[in-house]
Design a protein around this motif. Structure first.
Motif, PDB file in Angstrom:
ATOM      1  N   ILE A 255      27.173  43.168  38.224  1.00 45.92           N
ATOM      2  CA  ILE A 255      28.319  43.427  39.096  1.00 45.92           C
ATOM      3  C   ILE A 255      29.482  43.867  38.225  1.00 45.92           C
ATOM      4  O   ILE A 255      29.825  43.202  37.247  1.00 45.92           O
ATOM      5  N   TRP A 256      30.090  45.006  38.590  1.00 46.22           N
ATOM      6  CA  TRP A 256      31.235  45.527  37.833  1.00 46.22           C
ATOM      7  C   TRP A 256      32.463  45.431  38.730  1.00 46.22           C
ATOM      8  O   TRP A 256      32.612  46.185  39.683  1.00 46.22           O
ATOM      9  N   VAL A 257      33.335  44.491  38.404  1.00 42.42           N
ATOM     10  CA  VAL A 257      34.562  44.272  39.178  1.00 42.42           C
ATOM     11  C   VAL A 257      35.605  45.271  38.709  1.00 42.42           C
ATOM     12  O   VAL A 257      36.007  45.284  37.541  1.00 42.42           O
ATOM     13  N   SER A 258      36.046  46.134  39.631  1.00 42.97           N
ATOM     14  CA  SER A 258      36.955  47.218  39.259  1.00 42.97           C
ATOM     15  C   SER A 258      37.595  47.807  40.499  1.00 42.97           C
ATOM     16  O   SER A 258      36.955  47.883  41.552  1.00 42.97           O
ATOM     17  N   ASN A 259      38.851  48.239  40.375  1.00 36.63           N
ATOM     18  CA  ASN A 259      39.451  49.065  41.431  1.00 36.63           C
ATOM     19  C   ASN A 259      39.715  50.473  40.897  1.00 36.63           C
ATOM     20  O   ASN A 259      40.625  51.158  41.338  1.00 36.63           O
ATOM     21  N   HIS A 260      38.894  50.865  39.934  1.00 36.51           N
ATOM     22  CA  HIS A 260      38.959  52.221  39.366  1.00 36.51           C
ATOM     23  C   HIS A 260      40.308  52.469  38.684  1.00 36.51           C
ATOM     24  O   HIS A 260      40.858  53.577  38.730  1.00 36.51           O
ATOM     25  N   GLY A 261      40.836  51.422  38.079  1.00 36.29           N
ATOM     26  CA  GLY A 261      42.098  51.566  37.358  1.00 36.29           C
ATOM     27  C   GLY A 261      43.276  51.923  38.234  1.00 36.29           C
ATOM     28  O   GLY A 261      44.231  52.554  37.786  1.00 36.29           O
ATOM     29  N   GLY A 262      43.217  51.518  39.510  1.00 35.90           N
ATOM     30  CA  GLY A 262      44.312  51.828  40.427  1.00 35.90           C
ATOM     31  C   GLY A 262      44.345  53.277  40.870  1.00 35.90           C
ATOM     32  O   GLY A 262      45.363  53.740  41.398  1.00 35.90           O
ATOM     33  N   ARG A 263      43.234  53.995  40.695  1.00 37.10           N
ATOM     34  CA  ARG A 263      43.205  55.427  40.998  1.00 37.10           C
ATOM     35  C   ARG A 263      42.689  55.728  42.406  1.00 37.10           C
ATOM     36  O   ARG A 263      42.684  56.887  42.822  1.00 37.10           O
ATOM     37  N   GLN A 264      42.253  54.702  43.139  1.00 36.08           N
ATOM     38  CA  GLN A 264      41.642  54.950  44.433  1.00 36.08           C
ATOM     39  C   GLN A 264      42.525  54.409  45.566  1.00 36.08           C
ATOM     40  O   GLN A 264      43.381  55.095  46.068  1.00 36.08           O
ATOM     41  N   LEU A 265      42.314  53.174  45.965  1.00 34.97           N
ATOM     42  CA  LEU A 265      43.071  52.585  47.071  1.00 34.97           C
ATOM     43  C   LEU A 265      44.348  51.932  46.548  1.00 34.97           C
ATOM     44  O   LEU A 265      44.288  50.888  45.891  1.00 34.97           O
ATOM     45  N   ASP A 266      45.498  52.534  46.824  1.00 36.87           N
ATOM     46  CA  ASP A 266      46.752  51.877  46.467  1.00 36.87           C
ATOM     47  C   ASP A 266      47.063  50.833  47.532  1.00 36.87           C
ATOM     48  O   ASP A 266      46.830  51.046  48.733  1.00 36.87           O
ATOM     49  N   GLY A 267      47.609  49.691  47.107  1.00 35.00           N
ATOM     50  CA  GLY A 267      47.869  48.597  48.032  1.00 35.00           C
ATOM     51  C   GLY A 267      46.771  47.556  48.029  1.00 35.00           C
ATOM     52  O   GLY A 267      46.907  46.494  48.632  1.00 35.00           O
ATOM     53  N   GLY A 268      45.668  47.852  47.338  1.00 33.66           N
ATOM     54  CA  GLY A 268      44.619  46.857  47.155  1.00 33.66           C
ATOM     55  C   GLY A 268      45.001  45.891  46.052  1.00 33.66           C
ATOM     56  O   GLY A 268      45.906  46.145  45.254  1.00 33.66           O
ATOM     57  N   PRO A 269      44.293  44.765  45.953  1.00 37.31           N
ATOM     58  CA  PRO A 269      44.631  43.761  44.940  1.00 37.31           C
ATOM     59  C   PRO A 269      44.279  44.221  43.535  1.00 37.31           C
ATOM     60  O   PRO A 269      43.417  45.090  43.338  1.00 37.31           O
ATOM     61  N   ALA A 270      44.951  43.635  42.571  1.00 33.77           N
ATOM     62  CA  ALA A 270      44.574  43.842  41.177  1.00 33.77           C
ATOM     63  C   ALA A 270      43.160  43.326  40.963  1.00 33.77           C
ATOM     64  O   ALA A 270      42.733  42.341  41.580  1.00 33.77           O
ATOM     65  N   SER A 271      42.430  43.969  40.070  1.00 33.78           N
ATOM     66  CA  SER A 271      41.070  43.514  39.771  1.00 33.78           C
ATOM     67  C   SER A 271      41.060  42.068  39.283  1.00 33.78           C
ATOM     68  O   SER A 271      40.188  41.287  39.646  1.00 33.78           O
ATOM     69  N   PHE A 272      42.048  41.722  38.437  1.00 26.63           N
ATOM     70  CA  PHE A 272      42.078  40.364  37.905  1.00 26.63           C
ATOM     71  C   PHE A 272      42.300  39.335  39.005  1.00 26.63           C
ATOM     72  O   PHE A 272      41.811  38.210  38.928  1.00 26.63           O
ATOM     73  N   ALA A 273      43.018  39.712  40.053  1.00 21.76           N
ATOM     74  CA  ALA A 273      43.287  38.781  41.148  1.00 21.76           C
ATOM     75  C   ALA A 273      42.021  38.403  41.911  1.00 21.76           C
ATOM     76  O   ALA A 273      41.913  37.284  42.426  1.00 21.76           O
ATOM     77  N   VAL A 274      41.064  39.321  41.986  1.00 19.34           N
ATOM     78  CA  VAL A 274      39.844  39.042  42.761  1.00 19.34           C
ATOM     79  C   VAL A 274      38.692  38.574  41.885  1.00 19.34           C
ATOM     80  O   VAL A 274      37.671  38.084  42.406  1.00 19.34           O
ATOM     81  N   LEU A 275      38.818  38.685  40.577  1.00 19.42           N
ATOM     82  CA  LEU A 275      37.715  38.319  39.680  1.00 19.42           C
ATOM     83  C   LEU A 275      37.222  36.887  39.860  1.00 19.42           C
ATOM     84  O   LEU A 275      36.009  36.667  39.959  1.00 19.42           O
ATOM     85  N   PRO A 276      38.087  35.870  39.896  1.00 23.54           N
ATOM     86  CA  PRO A 276      37.569  34.503  39.994  1.00 23.54           C
ATOM     87  C   PRO A 276      36.724  34.255  41.245  1.00 23.54           C
ATOM     88  O   PRO A 276      35.679  33.581  41.170  1.00 23.54           O
ATOM     89  N   SER A 277      37.141  34.775  42.386  1.00 23.43           N
ATOM     90  CA  SER A 277      36.377  34.538  43.612  1.00 23.43           C
ATOM     91  C   SER A 277      35.039  35.259  43.584  1.00 23.43           C
ATOM     92  O   SER A 277      34.026  34.750  44.095  1.00 23.43           O
ATOM     93  N   ILE A 278      35.000  36.436  42.966  1.00 24.37           N
ATOM     94  CA  ILE A 278      33.732  37.154  42.845  1.00 24.37           C
ATOM     95  C   ILE A 278      32.807  36.415  41.882  1.00 24.37           C
ATOM     96  O   ILE A 278      31.606  36.249  42.149  1.00 24.37           O
ATOM     97  N   ALA A 279      33.346  35.944  40.771  1.00 23.47           N
ATOM     98  CA  ALA A 279      32.533  35.201  39.808  1.00 23.47           C
ATOM     99  C   ALA A 279      31.960  33.936  40.429  1.00 23.47           C
ATOM    100  O   ALA A 279      30.799  33.579  40.183  1.00 23.47           O
TER     101      ALA A 279
END
Length: 361
Positions: A255-279
């Motif tokens: 599993i690769w947790v990423s929001n494409h470096g903020g290049r796709q959906l603006d207004g989505g959460p930071a990758s680091f913010a969602v990492l713990p719940s995904i892990a």
């Protein structure tokens, strides 16, 4: 019109990773630099990716008898000298005349992993030959054309890649205003497209290239790539625990947790913010790779302590490539490793496994 870019080949001095951006901006064609640097819309998510690391604290532990840090780790049985790897990104030829060839060499010299993009400026087999024996992954942007998908996967297997990265968060490009303002079009061909007889991307904007990409991803696509390649398949662009579980149940090996470096959906959460719940949801069923916003060694530490097994960097690698070629790429990894080593020792952690067991507050 010919496109001119860097041909530098030397180590670079780095005070901090953030400072590389201004150095590259001053020496690079504005449209190409904007394409590399930019995020979507107001770039809120781009900024949050880095700022979000401030929301967690490392509690230093002492009296542990640690004289040095050991950064070595592995994935799929592949030994690595560091948990910091290169994130796949398009068109390294924008930054340097040798493109992905020098990136692959620099990553190999750093003892880490290089990931080749479908939209690279270099043929993936050429990049593999540049660093023989060094571990490489291949990132596929799946096409609407199944024949092209099969062609690319077979090409990657022949090149000796160790895993396939299936990117699922880029069914189209985010709204990137800098590309629009500069009328950016790729000035160089994309050999992996041309090898199949497709248009090679030269003279096109990213939205035109994405138009040929697959939009209707479903879980069974993971199994298709596994069967075609016979390799581990990592699903990149996961931002929710639910999607991580769907991917794993469909056969994903990573599993690769990423929001494409903020290049796709603006207004989505930071990758680091969602990492713990995904892990927590993944629960060690598969390795987790993390990217987006990483600019410090302590960011790497915090990501590992929050559930990541490896941490990938994108823009910093390309900046190092522009400033110093293969040696510049190595300099970037060396700097991250220096900061991470200091953080690990001061935090009271000797190994990467020790870091993963650390609780942030």
């Amino acid at each position: 019109m010919a496109y001119y870019t860097s041909n530098a080949e030397h180590p670079i001095d780095i005070l901090n990773i953030k400072g590389l951006e201004a150095r590259v901006k001053a020496r690079m064609e504005p449209g190409a630099f904007g394409y590399i640097r930019e995020g979507a819309e107001d770039e809120w998510t781009l900024r949050e990716n880095t700022r979000s690391f401030e929301d967690k604290y490392i509690v230093p532990r002492v009296l542990r008898g640690i004289s040095h840090a050991d950064l070595s780790t592995s994935i799929f049985g592949i030994p690595l000298s560091t948990p910091v790897i290169e994130a796949p990104s398009a068109a390294h030829g924008l930054a340097h005349v040798k493109g992905e060839v020098d990136t692959a060499i620099g990553a190999a010299k750093a003892g880490t992993l290089f990931a080749m993009s479908t939209y690279g400026s270099t043929d993936l087999e050429e990049a593999a030959k540049a660093a023989p024996g060094a571990p490489q992954f291949f990132q596929i942007y799946m096409s609407k054309d199944d024949g092209f998908n099969e062609f690319l996967i077979r090409k990657a297997v022949r090149a000796g890649v160790k895993a396939i990265i299936m990117t699922v968060d880029s069914t189209l490009g985010g709204y990137r205003e800098e590309d629009i303002a500069t009328h950016f079009q790729f000035p160089l061909p994309m050999p992996n497209l041309a090898a199949y007889g497709n248009a090679d991307g030269k003279g096109k904007g990213i939205s035109e290239i994405y138009a040929a990409a697959k939009q209707d991803f479903v879980p069974s696509d993971i199994g298709k790539l596994k069967r075609l390649s016979g390799l581990p398949v990592i699903v990149k662009g996961i931002q929710s625990p639910e999607d991580a579980l769907i991917a794993l149940d469909a056969g994903a090996d990573g599993i690769w947790v990423s929001n494409h470096g903020g290049r796709q959906l603006d207004g989505g959460p930071a990758s680091f913010a969602v990492l713990p719940s995904i892990a927590k949801a993944v629960n060690k069923r598969a390795p987790i790779i993390f990217d987006s916003g990483v600019r410090r060694g302590n960011h790497v530490f915090k990501a590992l302590a929050s559930g990541a097994d490896l941490v990938a960097i994108g823009r910093p690698v390309i900046y190092g490539l522009n400033l110093g070629g293969a040696e510049g790429v190595k300099s970037v990894f060396d700097h991250f490793n220096k900061e991470l080593s200091i953080t690990m020792q001061l935090a009271g952690t000797k190994t990467i496994e020790d870091v993963k067991k650390t609780e942030l507050i």
